[in-house]
Design a protein around this motif. Structure first.
Motif, PDB file in Angstrom:
ATOM      1  N   UNK A 114      22.803  15.416  12.715  1.00  0.00           N
ATOM      2  CA  UNK A 114      24.156  15.552  13.315  1.00  0.00           C
ATOM      3  C   UNK A 114      24.212  16.887  14.060  1.00  0.00           C
ATOM      4  N   UNK A 115      24.852  16.835  15.233  1.00  0.00           N
ATOM      5  CA  UNK A 115      25.060  18.142  15.902  1.00  0.00           C
ATOM      6  C   UNK A 115      26.334  18.777  15.349  1.00  0.00           C
ATOM      7  N   UNK A 116      26.834  19.823  16.044  1.00  0.00           N
ATOM      8  CA  UNK A 116      27.901  20.645  15.418  1.00  0.00           C
ATOM      9  C   UNK A 116      29.125  19.795  15.124  1.00  0.00           C
ATOM     10  N   UNK A 117      29.444  18.753  15.957  1.00  0.00           N
ATOM     11  CA  UNK A 117      30.711  18.046  15.700  1.00  0.00           C
ATOM     12  C   UNK A 117      30.502  16.961  14.643  1.00  0.00           C
ATOM     13  N   UNK A 118      29.361  16.931  13.933  1.00  0.00           N
ATOM     14  CA  UNK A 118      29.239  16.127  12.726  1.00  0.00           C
ATOM     15  C   UNK A 118      28.699  14.742  12.970  1.00  0.00           C
ATOM     16  N   UNK A 119      28.925  14.049  14.190  1.00  0.00           N
ATOM     17  CA  UNK A 119      28.446  12.646  14.191  1.00  0.00           C
ATOM     18  C   UNK A 119      27.119  12.597  14.967  1.00  0.00           C
ATOM     19  N   UNK A 120      26.411  11.452  14.912  1.00  0.00           N
ATOM     20  CA  UNK A 120      25.039  11.359  15.459  1.00  0.00           C
ATOM     21  C   UNK A 120      25.152  11.406  16.992  1.00  0.00           C
ATOM     22  N   UNK A 121      24.309  12.207  17.710  1.00  0.00           N
ATOM     23  CA  UNK A 121      24.404  12.242  19.184  1.00  0.00           C
ATOM     24  C   UNK A 121      24.004  10.885  19.776  1.00  0.00           C
ATOM     25  N   UNK A 122      24.575  10.572  20.933  1.00  0.00           N
ATOM     26  CA  UNK A 122      24.289   9.261  21.554  1.00  0.00           C
ATOM     27  C   UNK A 122      22.804   9.178  21.882  1.00  0.00           C
ATOM     28  N   UNK A 123      22.304  10.196  22.590  1.00  0.00           N
ATOM     29  CA  UNK A 123      20.888  10.129  22.995  1.00  0.00           C
ATOM     30  C   UNK A 123      20.219  11.441  22.607  1.00  0.00           C
ATOM     31  N   UNK A 124      19.023  11.338  22.054  1.00  0.00           N
ATOM     32  CA  UNK A 124      18.289  12.535  21.667  1.00  0.00           C
ATOM     33  C   UNK A 124      16.833  12.317  22.089  1.00  0.00           C
ATOM     34  N   UNK A 125      16.407  13.075  23.090  1.00  0.00           N
ATOM     35  CA  UNK A 125      15.056  12.868  23.628  1.00  0.00           C
ATOM     36  C   UNK A 125      14.309  14.183  23.496  1.00  0.00           C
ATOM     37  N   UNK A 126      13.103  14.124  22.995  1.00  0.00           N
ATOM     38  CA  UNK A 126      12.376  15.350  22.727  1.00  0.00           C
ATOM     39  C   UNK A 126      10.956  15.253  23.304  1.00  0.00           C
ATOM     40  N   UNK A 127      10.660  16.147  24.211  1.00  0.00           N
ATOM     41  CA  UNK A 127       9.288  16.301  24.699  1.00  0.00           C
ATOM     42  C   UNK A 127       8.688  14.950  25.091  1.00  0.00           C
ATOM     43  N   UNK A 128       9.359  14.245  26.038  1.00  0.00           N
ATOM     44  CA  UNK A 128       8.977  12.869  26.403  1.00  0.00           C
ATOM     45  C   UNK A 128       7.927  12.927  27.514  1.00  0.00           C
ATOM     46  N   UNK A 129       6.784  12.254  27.244  1.00  0.00           N
ATOM     47  CA  UNK A 129       5.746  12.151  28.298  1.00  0.00           C
ATOM     48  C   UNK A 129       5.594  10.675  28.679  1.00  0.00           C
ATOM     49  N   UNK A 130       5.343  10.411  29.977  1.00  0.00           N
ATOM     50  CA  UNK A 130       5.042   9.015  30.356  1.00  0.00           C
ATOM     51  C   UNK A 130       3.955   9.064  31.432  1.00  0.00           C
ATOM     52  N   UNK A 131       2.898   8.307  31.207  1.00  0.00           N
ATOM     53  CA  UNK A 131       1.768   8.365  32.135  1.00  0.00           C
ATOM     54  C   UNK A 131       1.487   6.953  32.638  1.00  0.00           C
ATOM     55  N   UNK A 132       1.547   6.737  33.965  1.00  0.00           N
ATOM     56  CA  UNK A 132       1.189   5.422  34.537  1.00  0.00           C
ATOM     57  C   UNK A 132      -0.234   5.544  35.063  1.00  0.00           C
ATOM     58  N   UNK A 133      -1.236   5.089  34.232  1.00  0.00           N
ATOM     59  CA  UNK A 133      -2.630   5.235  34.675  1.00  0.00           C
ATOM     60  C   UNK A 133      -2.942   6.713  34.792  1.00  0.00           C
ATOM     61  N   UNK A 134      -3.015   7.268  36.017  1.00  0.00           N
ATOM     62  CA  UNK A 134      -3.297   8.709  36.145  1.00  0.00           C
ATOM     63  C   UNK A 134      -2.019   9.481  36.415  1.00  0.00           C
TER      64      UNK A 134
END
Lengths: 274, 233, 253, 90
Positions: free
Chosen positions: C13-33
């Motif tokens: 939970x962030x400061x206002x107590x409820x679960x954040x809608x989206x939480x993305x951390x260190x996202x990598x995406x590789x298409x082939x090269x």
């Protein structure tokens, strides 16, 4: 630690080999020798040996098998005459081709799990080698059939048919790989195909066995010491070819990895230039 | 349970789209009857030729025109990008595979009844006279035969639909898989289409059905597990 | 509540107590090269409206595809309402409505049939009252029994919005909803987005239209070469200007 | 691993074997039916061709990679531009 684990896997596989019904009936000397031969083959296979050495040893062993076939093995077999000599190249290619197709199925499954292109290259190389082994099996089988049965191909024989069907399916696999350019999509689709065709191999074996009559010679009829030398050369050849095919497989896989790296550099390089 | 509801609704709406356009089924029926028509000329009503070659044309017509239906299986979805929406819906991709397979199987079954009708007419197979007891075994073996090649066919068509020249590759991939199935079916032909005394070796329709059923079950399970990997990018 | 891209270990939970809608951390995406995303971290709390800007090929639609679980990330963590998108894909999808580039409506079926088809996929019975009411506000009720093939571009865009809001999702993802529309159509879509924001729905949309995007959203981010480049509107404005100028020089980002 | 060395060791190796064979007392050469010998020749030739082709291809790609990496270094003195994602790629 990894090498120790590989040696363990090799011993377990060879121990399982001893349980095979055909293997039981051999003489003690042959069993030990061929068991040791295949054990070494497996160690080579599992990459504990550098590629160059693996390649040279593979070729040396195959040439040694050829020498044995020329000199040590008895000339004529009672029923088939000289033509049976082709058996020493036909038998190893057949079991290697079958083993490599199933291995490729396993590697494809692992590629789907880990989504790593390295396994896709290894599976594709394995299938390419297996198709070559399959072609060799078919051709040597045909030349032998020409001598033994008078006709190169008998459609109702289940074994011939199984190998032919495997050859067609995996040629289609190679065609399919050429049709896709995006490496990630190609890797995933080829892995799915690899698994589907690997499942198909036993299916074909049993589906046809119900409907074709067996005209494949079961055992070569020999007697006394002749049998000892024959089975020794047979299993020696099996080990030799297995090592050679594994070496070629590792070579082809590293060549595919180099191509992929080359494409990556070209792609990165081309994007910088514009 | 949400899975079953989605399964039946996918089938229902797939049939609705097909019923509006009626393209796939008509193409398949026309192609199959055309094949039979050409076949009937080569046999030209000689009874002993009919007994041997007739059933072969029947099976070839079904399998060749079946691939027409397969290569068009995923076109309505890819038209407006509906495939992306279905894949991001909270249903398992395997359910989507099963629904699509059932739908294509129904089209192929409709086509195979047309082929049977054309076979009766063109190869004067007395379905109501001498061989009237053969209707049930023939339909069951045909239905299982269609299931065995639709199951991997849908998976292969999902993979090849995006490629250039995908239809050709679909057929190249599918036919080697189907060689054992055709052998199983051809060996059951004598008991299905002709009087068994003539045939030298034949297998009873029951063993043919059992083998086809086993093959179908294995292919359906394998493709059910593999389909999510094909659809997810 | 601004979108603070905190790469911290992100307690549930962030400061206002409820679960954040989206939480993305260190996202990598590789298409082939090609590296489409290089370590994007983002947190959007509930009820927030985020606009995503960026040149072509900056990774905007890849980010949206990952958030809508259409594609799997090569590595990194993506959570929607506390549910991981790789492991609990199906539960996360029930709370998401997605609008892709294409309309995803089946051309042969009418609007009602399409809505019935997609509502069965989401496990709902018939059409909910809110959807019927939304059809009235968008003026599609009289043509809702015609096949979608005869709809105009604007009508199809509105129908797609209705399809994505069918199951009353908590999170609403839109991929360039304004492209290819005349000003009247764009205004209608913007009006729908405003009304959905009042209902407390979390919205993320991708657009090239700077002013409309900034005006509609409560916070904004800009992507460049797969990385988070800017948060404040001024830096986004000059980033887009610089991107569009080099765009002329056919710089493939 | 320089592949030219590998190649000529292979050639020397088979030459040695051939000489060793010729020194051994020449046994009566088995009168092989033509096709059996043909099949052996074909199998060995096919595998040898495949090995040499792949070795040649690998050598060429290796050179292409080295060539590209030097040009890459020249144009970009900075250490590696695109960092790879943490998960190890093949």
């Amino acid at each position: 630690m990894k090498d120790a684990f590989k040696i363990l896997v090799a011993t377990v596989l060879v121990a399982a080999l001893y349980m095979l019904p055909g293997f039981e009936s051999l003489g003690a000397r042959t069993k030990w020798l061929s068991g040791a031969g295949i054990f070494i083959a497996l160690c080579f296979t599992l990459k504990s040996i550098p590629l160059g050495v693996h390649l040279i040893v593979g070729w040396a062993l195959v040439i040694e098998t050829l020498r044995q076939v020329c000199h040590d093995v008895p000339m004529k077999e009672i029923m088939l005459g000289e033509s049976y000599l082709i058996f020493y190249f036909h038998f190893p290619s057949a079991i290697t081709c079958l083993a490599m197709f199933l291995m490729a199925g396993g590697i494809s499954f692992w590629q789907l799990k880990t989504n790593d292109l390295k396994w896709d290259q290894s599976a594709a190389a394995c299938i390419e080698l297996a198709v070559i082994a399959c072609s060799i099996t078919l051709l040597t089988g045909m030349t032998w059939a020409q001598a033994a049965w008078g006709r190169p191909w008998i459609w109702s024989d289940p074994r011939l048919l199984t190998v032919a069907i495997m050859w067609f399916t995996y040629m289609a696999y190679l065609m399919f790989r050429m049709a896709i350019d995006d490496p990630v999509k190609r890797a995933r689709f080829s892995s799915v195909l690899g698994i589907l065709f690997a499942i198909n191999v036993p299916l074909v074996w049993y589906a046809i066995r119900l409907f074709g009559e067996e005209s494949h010679p079961m055992e070569l009829t020999m007697e006394g010491t002749q049998k000892e030398i024959m089975t020794y050369t047979r299993w020696y050849g099996a080990g030799a070819f297995f090592i050679l095919y594994m070496a070629l497989w590792r070579l082809r896989a590293s060549s595919m990895r180099a191509d992929a790296k080359c494409d990556q550099l070209e792609d990165a390089f081309m994007r910088q230039k514009i | 349970m949400n899975g079953w509801r989605a399964f039946f609704s996918l089938i229902r709406w797939d049939l609705a789209v097909e019923f509006r356009r009626r393209e796939t089924t008509l193409n398949m029926c026309l192609f199959a009857v055309l094949l039979l028509f050409i076949g009937s000329y080569t046999v030209s009503q000689k009874t002993e030729l009919i007994d041997t070659f007739g059933p072969i044309y029947y099976w070839i017509a079904i399998i060749f025109s079946g691939t027409v239906g397969l290569s068009r299986a995923f076109l309505p979805e890819r038209e407006n990008g509906a495939m992306a929406a279905i894949v991001t819906a909270p249903i398992d991709a395997g359910v989507y595979y099963l629904a699509k397979m059932m739908a294509v199987w129904l089209y192929v079954l409709v086509m195979s009844f047309m082929v049977l009708a054309a076979y009766v007419v063109l190869f004067d197979f007395e379905i109501y006279g001498q061989y009237s007891d053969r209707i049930l075994p023939i339909t069951v073996v045909t239905a299982l035969f269609c299931l065995v090649y639709v199951a991997p066919g849908v998976l292969l068509s999902a993979m090849t639909v995006g490629l250039k020249g995908g239809e050709v590759i679909l057929r190249i991939l599918l036919f080697p898989l189907m060689i054992p199935v055709i052998i199983v079916v051809l060996s059951a032909n004598p008991r299905l289409f002709t009087d068994p005394e003539l045939a030298v070796t034949y297998t009873s329709p029951e063993t043919a059905m059992a083998t086809l059923g086993a093959l179908a079950a294995i292919y359906v399970c394998a493709c059910y597990l593999l389909f999510p990997k094909v659809v997810e990018e | 509540m601004s979108a603070a891209p905190s790469p911290s270990s992100a307690p549930e939970e962030n400061h206002s107590g409820e679960v954040p809608a989206i939480e993305v951390e260190n996202l990598w995406k590789k298409y082939g090269f090609r590296l489409a995303l290089r370590g994007v971290s983002l947190r959007v709390s509930k009820g927030d409206c985020l606009a995503v800007f960026g040149a072509n090929g900056a990774g905007k639609s890849t980010l949206l595809k990952i958030l809508s679980s259409r594609t799997l990330p090569t590595s990194g963590k993506a959570m929607v309402f506390g549910k991981d998108l790789v492991k609990h894909k199906l539960e996360a999808r029930t709370q998401m409505g997605v609008v892709f580039h294409e309309s995803a409506l089946r051309a042969d079926l009418s609007l009602n049939e399409n809505l019935k088809f997609y509502s069965s996929l989401y496990g709902l019975g018939g059409m909910s009252e809110a959807t019927r009411q939304l059809i009235e506000t968008l003026g599609l009720q009289d043509r809702s029994n015609e096949p979608v093939r005869n709809f105009s571009r604007g009508m199809i865009q509105r129908a797609t919005l209705i399809r994505s809001l069918l199951h009353d999702p908590q999170l609403w993802l839109l991929d360039e909803p304004f492209t290819g529309l005349d000003p009247k159509g764009r205004e209608l879509i913007a009006q729908v987005i405003r009304s959905q924001r009042e209902q407390g729905r979390t919205i993320i949309f991708i657009t090239h239209d700077l002013d409309l995007g900034l005006e509609l959203s409560s916070s904004a981010i800009a992507l460049k070469d797969g990385e988070l480049a800017a948060q404040e509107s001024e830096s986004i404005r000059e980033l887009l200007l610089e991107a569009s100028s080099t765009e002329g020089g056919s710089k493939r980002a | 691993m320089n592949f030219d060395i590998l190649l000529n060791t292979l050639v020397q190796g088979s030459m040695l074997l051939a000489q060793a064979e010729s020194q051994t007392p020449a046994q009566p050469e088995p009168d092989f039916r033509g096709h059996v010998w043909l099949a052996y020749g074909f199998v060995i030739a096919l595998l040898a061709l495949f090995t040499l082709f792949v070795l040649f291809k690998l050598g060429k790609t290796q050179q292409r990679i080295d060539h590209l990496t030097d040009r890459f270094e020249k144009t970009h003195p900075s250490p590696g531009s695109g960092s790879n994602p943490p998960v190890s790629e093949g």
